[in-house]
Design a protein around this motif. Structure first.
Motif, mmCIF file in Angstrom:
data_model
loop_
_atom_site.group_PDB
_atom_site.id
_atom_site.type_symbol
_atom_site.label_atom_id
_atom_site.label_comp_id
_atom_site.label_asym_id
_atom_site.label_seq_id
_atom_site.Cartn_x
_atom_site.Cartn_y
_atom_site.Cartn_z
ATOM 1 N N PHE A 1 0.829 -1.205 0.000
ATOM 2 C CA PHE A 1 0.000 0.000 0.000
ATOM 3 C C PHE A 1 0.864 1.257 0.000
ATOM 4 C CE2 PHE A 1 -2.561 3.360 1.850
ATOM 5 C CZ PHE A 1 -3.746 3.229 1.155
ATOM 6 N N PHE A 2 1.900 1.277 0.843
ATOM 7 C CA PHE A 2 2.798 2.433 0.894
ATOM 8 C C PHE A 2 3.498 2.634 -0.456
ATOM 9 C CE2 PHE A 2 2.531 2.475 5.551
ATOM 10 C CZ PHE A 2 2.599 3.835 5.791
ATOM 11 N N LYS A 3 3.853 1.523 -1.093
ATOM 12 C CA LYS A 3 4.531 1.595 -2.392
ATOM 13 C C LYS A 3 3.617 2.220 -3.442
ATOM 14 C CE LYS A 3 7.060 -1.310 -5.682
ATOM 15 N NZ LYS A 3 7.468 -2.704 -6.019
ATOM 16 N N ASP A 4 2.360 1.764 -3.486
ATOM 17 C CA ASP A 4 1.400 2.313 -4.455
ATOM 18 C C ASP A 4 1.048 3.760 -4.119
ATOM 19 O OD1 ASP A 4 1.350 -0.077 -5.789
ATOM 20 O OD2 ASP A 4 -0.460 -0.820 -4.793
ATOM 21 N N ALA A 5 0.904 4.062 -2.810
ATOM 22 C CA ALA A 5 0.569 5.432 -2.399
ATOM 23 C C ALA A 5 1.669 6.405 -2.774
ATOM 24 C CB ALA A 5 0.335 5.471 -0.889
ATOM 25 N N ASN A 6 2.908 5.972 -2.651
ATOM 26 C CA ASN A 6 4.059 6.817 -3.024
ATOM 27 C C ASN A 6 4.115 7.039 -4.532
ATOM 28 O OD1 ASN A 6 6.365 8.261 -2.085
ATOM 29 N ND2 ASN A 6 7.651 6.674 -2.995
ATOM 30 N N LYS A 7 3.633 6.052 -5.282
ATOM 31 C CA LYS A 7 3.663 6.126 -6.745
ATOM 32 C C LYS A 7 2.718 7.204 -7.270
ATOM 33 C CE LYS A 7 2.808 3.129 -10.760
ATOM 34 N NZ LYS A 7 2.391 1.767 -11.185
ATOM 35 N N TYR A 8 1.537 7.341 -6.644
ATOM 36 C CA TYR A 8 0.523 8.300 -7.114
ATOM 37 C C TYR A 8 0.505 9.602 -6.306
ATOM 38 C CZ TYR A 8 -1.348 4.280 -9.652
ATOM 39 O OH TYR A 8 -1.492 3.201 -10.492
ATOM 40 N N PHE A 9 1.450 9.770 -5.391
ATOM 41 C CA PHE A 9 1.436 10.915 -4.486
ATOM 42 C C PHE A 9 1.556 12.244 -5.235
ATOM 43 C CE2 PHE A 9 3.801 13.758 -1.460
ATOM 44 C CZ PHE A 9 2.711 13.984 -0.628
ATOM 45 N N VAL B 1 -7.972 12.043 -4.312
ATOM 46 C CA VAL B 1 -7.999 11.014 -3.266
ATOM 47 C C VAL B 1 -6.850 10.025 -3.474
ATOM 48 C CG1 VAL B 1 -9.301 9.036 -2.359
ATOM 49 C CG2 VAL B 1 -10.460 11.202 -2.792
ATOM 50 N N MET B 2 -6.643 9.599 -4.715
ATOM 51 C CA MET B 2 -5.532 8.681 -5.012
ATOM 52 C C MET B 2 -4.190 9.335 -4.710
ATOM 53 S SD MET B 2 -6.395 5.654 -6.029
ATOM 54 C CE MET B 2 -4.890 5.143 -6.858
ATOM 55 N N GLY B 3 -4.091 10.631 -5.023
ATOM 56 C CA GLY B 3 -2.827 11.345 -4.818
ATOM 57 C C GLY B 3 -2.553 11.696 -3.369
ATOM 58 N N SER B 4 -3.521 11.506 -2.485
ATOM 59 C CA SER B 4 -3.351 11.842 -1.066
ATOM 60 C C SER B 4 -3.273 10.603 -0.179
ATOM 61 C CB SER B 4 -4.516 12.730 -0.598
ATOM 62 O OG SER B 4 -4.612 13.901 -1.372
ATOM 63 N N GLN B 5 -3.171 9.412 -0.787
ATOM 64 C CA GLN B 5 -3.141 8.175 -0.002
ATOM 65 C C GLN B 5 -1.903 8.060 0.888
ATOM 66 O OE1 GLN B 5 -5.798 5.666 0.174
ATOM 67 N NE2 GLN B 5 -6.543 7.676 -0.486
ATOM 68 N N LEU B 6 -0.806 8.662 0.455
ATOM 69 C CA LEU B 6 0.410 8.618 1.288
ATOM 70 C C LEU B 6 0.198 9.411 2.570
ATOM 71 C CD1 LEU B 6 3.303 7.567 1.431
ATOM 72 C CD2 LEU B 6 4.071 9.701 0.372
ATOM 73 N N LEU B 7 -0.537 10.522 2.479
ATOM 74 C CA LEU B 7 -0.862 11.312 3.665
ATOM 75 C C LEU B 7 -1.735 10.508 4.628
ATOM 76 C CD1 LEU B 7 -0.976 14.044 5.196
ATOM 77 C CD2 LEU B 7 -2.936 14.649 3.751
#
Length: 359
Positions: free
Chosen positions: A14-22, A48-54
């Protein structure tokens, strides 16, 4: 152990994907918010996708043993969407700062609701969460269990207040949890079972038996019911003597005995018919002393609901259907058949109903 490994693996993905779209640009975030407020729903999904890392970074700070990480992410996303809808582009603060408040707010609500199986007021939950965090930290640093004074000093409250919090900070135990008693695994449910209480199945069977008995007793008239109920102690009463029943009804002891015998004979006939129910091929076989015409007339005098029940077992020619469920058979045996017998034994009721219907 495997479950913990799977959770860590899913978090890493999840962190990997969240960092990808951040989305790291504040201008880009505000641009997407403006587009969403203008009616572009795709902009909401992108933000929303771009803020998943937050969201994931915040959730990482709120980990608890019995709180699933992905559940926290879901709650955080609800808070994120609320922040996007509430954010005003004229605010001086950045969107990340504003959104962080709502994400934490929703995560805290979820934790307070699910951290314990017992629901406490919000301020109590907050103290319990803080207490558990601090006791864990102190145990790790001191290498022993922290005292109430040490916890109170760290939390900035009195030792007495810590003792009050400890009353709420216990871990709940499931009745399905196992413990070892005399070298044998036993669940708490088995250990604390009330052997004197009736099981749910027994209660249902008893309730059904009461309903069945009441249905059979419908073949009796009011005086016969009164005598049988009094003599055999129905409705949790003590069985009464012939003399006491006779005094209440202003009858002789001999007349009460005769009424009782007549009532028992009626009930015995009904029970014999019910025992032979599976062998019967036609409704007419239940009442051999009566003509088909009388039986059909009695059937027409049944209520619509009773007729509906009857024709679940019998076809239009009143012959038994090949496929019938047991529950339907019980309904017919213990409610409709006795009613037909009662109507046949009291032809005046059939004639009276017939005249009323004719009018």
């Amino acid at each position: 152990m495997e479950k913990e490994t799977d959770e860590i693996y899913s978090e890493n993905i999840f962190f990997k994907d969240a960092n990808k779209y951040f989305i790291n640009s504040e201008d880009k975030r505000k641009e997407l918010i403006k587009a969403y407020k203008d009616g572009d729903k795709a902009a909401l999904n992108e933000l929303v996708m771009g803020s998943q890392l937050l969201v994931a970074t915040t959730a990482n700070c709120y980990k608890y043993p019995n709180i699933d990480f992905m559940d926290l992410i879901q709650e955080g996303n609800i808070g994120l969407i609320r922040a996007i809808k509430m954010f005003d582009l004229s605010y001086e603060s950045t969107f990340a700062t504003y959104a962080n408040y709502w994400i934490k707010n929703y995560m805290n609500k979820f934790i307070n609701k699910n951290i314990s199986q017992i629901v406490y007021p919000k301020h109590i939950n907050a103290l319990v969460v803080s207490y558990k965090k601090i006791t864990t930290l102190l145990e790790q640093s001191l290498g022993r269990k922290a005292t109430a004074n040490e916890i109170a000093e760290y939390m900035g409250i009195t030792p007495k207040k810590v003792e009050e919090i400890q009353k709420y900070a216990f871990d709940s135990i499931s009745f399905d949890d196992e413990i070892t008693v005399f070298e044998s695994p036993v669940t708490f449910k088995e250990l604390f079972a009330d052997t004197n209480s009736k099981s749910i199945d027994d209660q249902l069977v008893e309730k059904e038996n009461v309903r069945v008995v009441k249905s059979i007793l419908e073949v009796l008239n009011e005086k016969e019911k009164m005598v049988v109920f009094a003599r055999y102690g129905f409705n949790n009463n003590e069985p009464r003597t012939l003399q006491s029943v006779a005094d209440e009804l202003f009858l002789s002891r001999e007349r009460v005995r005769q009424i009782e015998n007549e009532a028992l004979l009626k009930l015995r006939k009904v029970c014999n018919k019910l025992n032979d129910f599976q062998k019967e091929k036609c409704l007419y076989d239940f009442f051999p002393r009566y003509s088909k015409e009388d039986i059909l007339t009695a059937v027409t005098r049944l209520s619509p609901n009773q007729q509906k029940i009857l024709f679940k077992k019998f076809d239009e020619q009143l012959r038994v259907k090949k496929e019938t469920c047991n529950q339907n058979e019980k309904e017919i045996m213990f409610s409709v058949i006795p009613k037909i017998g009662y109507l046949l034994e009291h032809p005046c009721l059939i004639k009276k109903n017939y005249k009323n219907n004719k009018k």
